[in-house]
Design a protein around this motif. Sequence first.
Motif, PDB file in Angstrom:
ATOM      1  N   SER A   2     -38.422  97.902  35.147  1.00 33.16           N
ATOM      2  CA  SER A   2     -37.352  96.949  35.378  1.00 33.16           C
ATOM      3  C   SER A   2     -36.841  97.083  36.817  1.00 33.16           C
ATOM      4  O   SER A   2     -36.892  98.154  37.402  1.00 33.16           O
ATOM      5  CB  SER A   2     -36.213  97.226  34.391  1.00 33.16           C
ATOM      6  OG  SER A   2     -35.053  96.550  34.775  1.00 33.16           O
ATOM      7  N   THR A   3     -36.341  96.001  37.375  1.00 34.93           N
ATOM      8  CA  THR A   3     -35.811  96.076  38.730  1.00 34.93           C
ATOM      9  C   THR A   3     -34.375  96.594  38.751  1.00 34.93           C
ATOM     10  O   THR A   3     -33.858  96.905  39.799  1.00 34.93           O
ATOM     11  CB  THR A   3     -35.862  94.697  39.414  1.00 34.93           C
ATOM     12  OG1 THR A   3     -35.141  93.763  38.615  1.00 34.93           O
ATOM     13  CG2 THR A   3     -37.287  94.246  39.602  1.00 34.93           C
ATOM     14  N   ARG A   4     -33.710  96.694  37.602  1.00 36.89           N
ATOM     15  CA  ARG A   4     -32.341  97.205  37.554  1.00 36.89           C
ATOM     16  C   ARG A   4     -32.386  98.728  37.565  1.00 36.89           C
ATOM     17  O   ARG A   4     -32.948  99.355  36.688  1.00 36.89           O
ATOM     18  CB  ARG A   4     -31.622  96.699  36.310  1.00 36.89           C
ATOM     19  CG  ARG A   4     -30.209  97.212  36.221  1.00 36.89           C
ATOM     20  CD  ARG A   4     -29.372  96.402  35.254  1.00 36.89           C
ATOM     21  NE  ARG A   4     -28.195  97.110  34.823  1.00 36.89           N
ATOM     22  CZ  ARG A   4     -27.187  97.493  35.588  1.00 36.89           C
ATOM     23  NH1 ARG A   4     -27.231  97.248  36.871  1.00 36.89           N
ATOM     24  NH2 ARG A   4     -26.140  98.122  35.097  1.00 36.89           N
ATOM     25  N   ILE A   5     -31.753  99.291  38.587  1.00 34.80           N
ATOM     26  CA  ILE A   5     -31.724 100.739  38.758  1.00 34.80           C
ATOM     27  C   ILE A   5     -30.267 101.174  38.811  1.00 34.80           C
ATOM     28  O   ILE A   5     -29.468 100.588  39.548  1.00 34.80           O
ATOM     29  CB  ILE A   5     -32.433 101.158  40.069  1.00 34.80           C
ATOM     30  CG1 ILE A   5     -33.876 100.702  40.053  1.00 34.80           C
ATOM     31  CG2 ILE A   5     -32.335 102.665  40.275  1.00 34.80           C
ATOM     32  CD1 ILE A   5     -34.520 100.723  41.419  1.00 34.80           C
ATOM     33  N   GLU A   6     -29.929 102.172  38.021  1.00 31.92           N
ATOM     34  CA  GLU A   6     -28.582 102.736  38.049  1.00 31.92           C
ATOM     35  C   GLU A   6     -28.671 104.137  38.634  1.00 31.92           C
ATOM     36  O   GLU A   6     -29.472 104.959  38.184  1.00 31.92           O
ATOM     37  CB  GLU A   6     -27.997 102.806  36.638  1.00 31.92           C
ATOM     38  CG  GLU A   6     -26.612 103.410  36.615  1.00 31.92           C
ATOM     39  CD  GLU A   6     -26.110 103.719  35.209  1.00 31.92           C
ATOM     40  OE1 GLU A   6     -25.152 104.500  35.095  1.00 31.92           O
ATOM     41  OE2 GLU A   6     -26.679 103.197  34.234  1.00 31.92           O
ATOM     42  N   ILE A   7     -27.858 104.394  39.648  1.00 31.83           N
ATOM     43  CA  ILE A   7     -27.777 105.722  40.259  1.00 31.83           C
ATOM     44  C   ILE A   7     -26.500 106.373  39.726  1.00 31.83           C
ATOM     45  O   ILE A   7     -25.435 105.761  39.769  1.00 31.83           O
ATOM     46  CB  ILE A   7     -27.706 105.645  41.802  1.00 31.83           C
ATOM     47  CG1 ILE A   7     -28.865 104.848  42.375  1.00 31.83           C
ATOM     48  CG2 ILE A   7     -27.618 107.045  42.403  1.00 31.83           C
ATOM     49  CD1 ILE A   7     -30.218 105.461  42.209  1.00 31.83           C
ATOM     50  N   ARG A   8     -26.635 107.592  39.229  1.00 32.26           N
ATOM     51  CA  ARG A   8     -25.466 108.302  38.714  1.00 32.26           C
ATOM     52  C   ARG A   8     -25.610 109.794  38.978  1.00 32.26           C
ATOM     53  O   ARG A   8     -26.695 110.277  39.264  1.00 32.26           O
ATOM     54  CB  ARG A   8     -25.263 108.032  37.232  1.00 32.26           C
ATOM     55  CG  ARG A   8     -26.383 108.562  36.352  1.00 32.26           C
ATOM     56  CD  ARG A   8     -26.021 108.462  34.872  1.00 32.26           C
ATOM     57  NE  ARG A   8     -27.125 108.824  34.019  1.00 32.26           N
ATOM     58  CZ  ARG A   8     -27.500 110.080  33.751  1.00 32.26           C
ATOM     59  NH1 ARG A   8     -26.876 111.102  34.296  1.00 32.26           N
ATOM     60  NH2 ARG A   8     -28.522 110.312  32.944  1.00 32.26           N
ATOM     61  N   LYS A   9     -24.484 110.491  38.846  1.00 29.89           N
ATOM     62  CA  LYS A   9     -24.480 111.942  39.018  1.00 29.89           C
ATOM     63  C   LYS A   9     -25.334 112.569  37.910  1.00 29.89           C
ATOM     64  O   LYS A   9     -25.254 112.163  36.751  1.00 29.89           O
ATOM     65  CB  LYS A   9     -23.049 112.461  38.972  1.00 29.89           C
ATOM     66  CG  LYS A   9     -22.918 113.890  39.398  1.00 29.89           C
ATOM     67  CD  LYS A   9     -21.490 114.187  39.796  1.00 29.89           C
ATOM     68  CE  LYS A   9     -21.200 115.632  39.917  1.00 29.89           C
ATOM     69  NZ  LYS A   9     -21.602 116.396  40.949  1.00 29.89           N
ATOM     70  N   ALA A  10     -26.149 113.532  38.294  1.00 32.72           N
ATOM     71  CA  ALA A  10     -26.996 114.229  37.325  1.00 32.72           C
ATOM     72  C   ALA A  10     -26.156 115.164  36.476  1.00 32.72           C
ATOM     73  O   ALA A  10     -25.205 115.787  36.956  1.00 32.72           O
ATOM     74  CB  ALA A  10     -28.079 115.014  38.045  1.00 32.72           C
ATOM     75  N   LEU A  11     -26.520 115.261  35.218  1.00 32.35           N
ATOM     76  CA  LEU A  11     -25.859 116.157  34.278  1.00 32.35           C
ATOM     77  C   LEU A  11     -26.844 117.232  33.834  1.00 32.35           C
ATOM     78  O   LEU A  11     -28.058 116.989  33.814  1.00 32.35           O
ATOM     79  CB  LEU A  11     -25.387 115.365  33.056  1.00 32.35           C
ATOM     80  CG  LEU A  11     -24.470 114.179  33.331  1.00 32.35           C
ATOM     81  CD1 LEU A  11     -24.275 113.345  32.068  1.00 32.35           C
ATOM     82  CD2 LEU A  11     -23.146 114.680  33.875  1.00 32.35           C
ATOM     83  N   PRO A  12     -26.355 118.408  33.456  1.00 34.71           N
ATOM     84  CA  PRO A  12     -27.283 119.445  32.978  1.00 34.71           C
ATOM     85  C   PRO A  12     -28.197 118.958  31.850  1.00 34.71           C
ATOM     86  O   PRO A  12     -29.355 119.368  31.770  1.00 34.71           O
ATOM     87  CB  PRO A  12     -26.352 120.564  32.516  1.00 34.71           C
ATOM     88  CG  PRO A  12     -25.141 120.407  33.389  1.00 34.71           C
ATOM     89  CD  PRO A  12     -24.984 118.907  33.550  1.00 34.71           C
ATOM     90  N   ASP A  13     -27.691 118.049  30.997  1.00 33.17           N
ATOM     91  CA  ASP A  13     -28.525 117.511  29.912  1.00 33.17           C
ATOM     92  C   ASP A  13     -29.697 116.673  30.424  1.00 33.17           C
ATOM     93  O   ASP A  13     -30.639 116.401  29.682  1.00 33.17           O
ATOM     94  CB  ASP A  13     -27.684 116.662  28.951  1.00 33.17           C
ATOM     95  CG  ASP A  13     -26.742 117.499  28.098  1.00 33.17           C
ATOM     96  OD1 ASP A  13     -26.910 118.741  28.047  1.00 33.17           O
ATOM     97  OD2 ASP A  13     -25.829 116.901  27.486  1.00 33.17           O
TER      98      ASP A  13
END
Length: 177
Positions: A2-13
Motif C-alpha cells: 500500500s502507498t499509505r505509510i504511517e511512521i510512529r515511535k517504536a515500542l518494545p512489543d
Amino acid sequence: MSTRIEIRKALPDDAPAACTLLRRSIEECRQDDHRNHPEVLGPWLGNKTPATVAAWFSTPSNFALVAESEGQLVGMALLTQAGKVALCYVLPEALRCGVGRALLSALEDQARAWNIAKLHLNSPAGATAFFERHGYLNAGKEKSCFGLDCDLMWKRLDETCATEQGAARKRFCNCSG
C-alpha cells in the motif's frame, strides 16, 4: 504494498517484527555488500535478536521509529543522542516507496529537537547513494564494528550554523584568494 505509510515511535512489543525486518533487509537488500560471506554476514546479523532490538527501543537515549503499512512493519530507524543514525532499514518489497525517506526525515526532525547540528552514520556501499540523495556527504571508508567496509556519511542539519561557520572561516582566512 500500500502507498499509505504511517511512521510512529517504536515500542518494545515491535521488536520481534523489527528484528525480522532487519534480518531480511540485510540478507536480501545488502547482498552486494556482504556477498553471503559468513565472516561478514554472521557478525552483521549477530546482534539482530528480538531481545537486543527491544533493548534498543527501550534505551532512553535512543529515538526509534517504525514504518507501518496495512498493519505490517515495512521499515525501522534509530537515532542516538550522540547524533548517529544507527539503523535505517526497509523491507525488500517496500524499497523505493518513500519509507526510507520518511524515516530519515523523521530522525532528522528529532535530531533538530535535540539540538543536534550534525548527523553521522556508517553506510554499506549499496546504501550510500540513498543517503547522498538526502544530503549526506561521504567522508570516506571506515570498517564497521562487524568488519564490513562502510562509507562514513554525515550531514549538517543547521544550515544557518554552517553558513555562519563558512563566513567566519573566510573572514579569518590568511589566504590571498
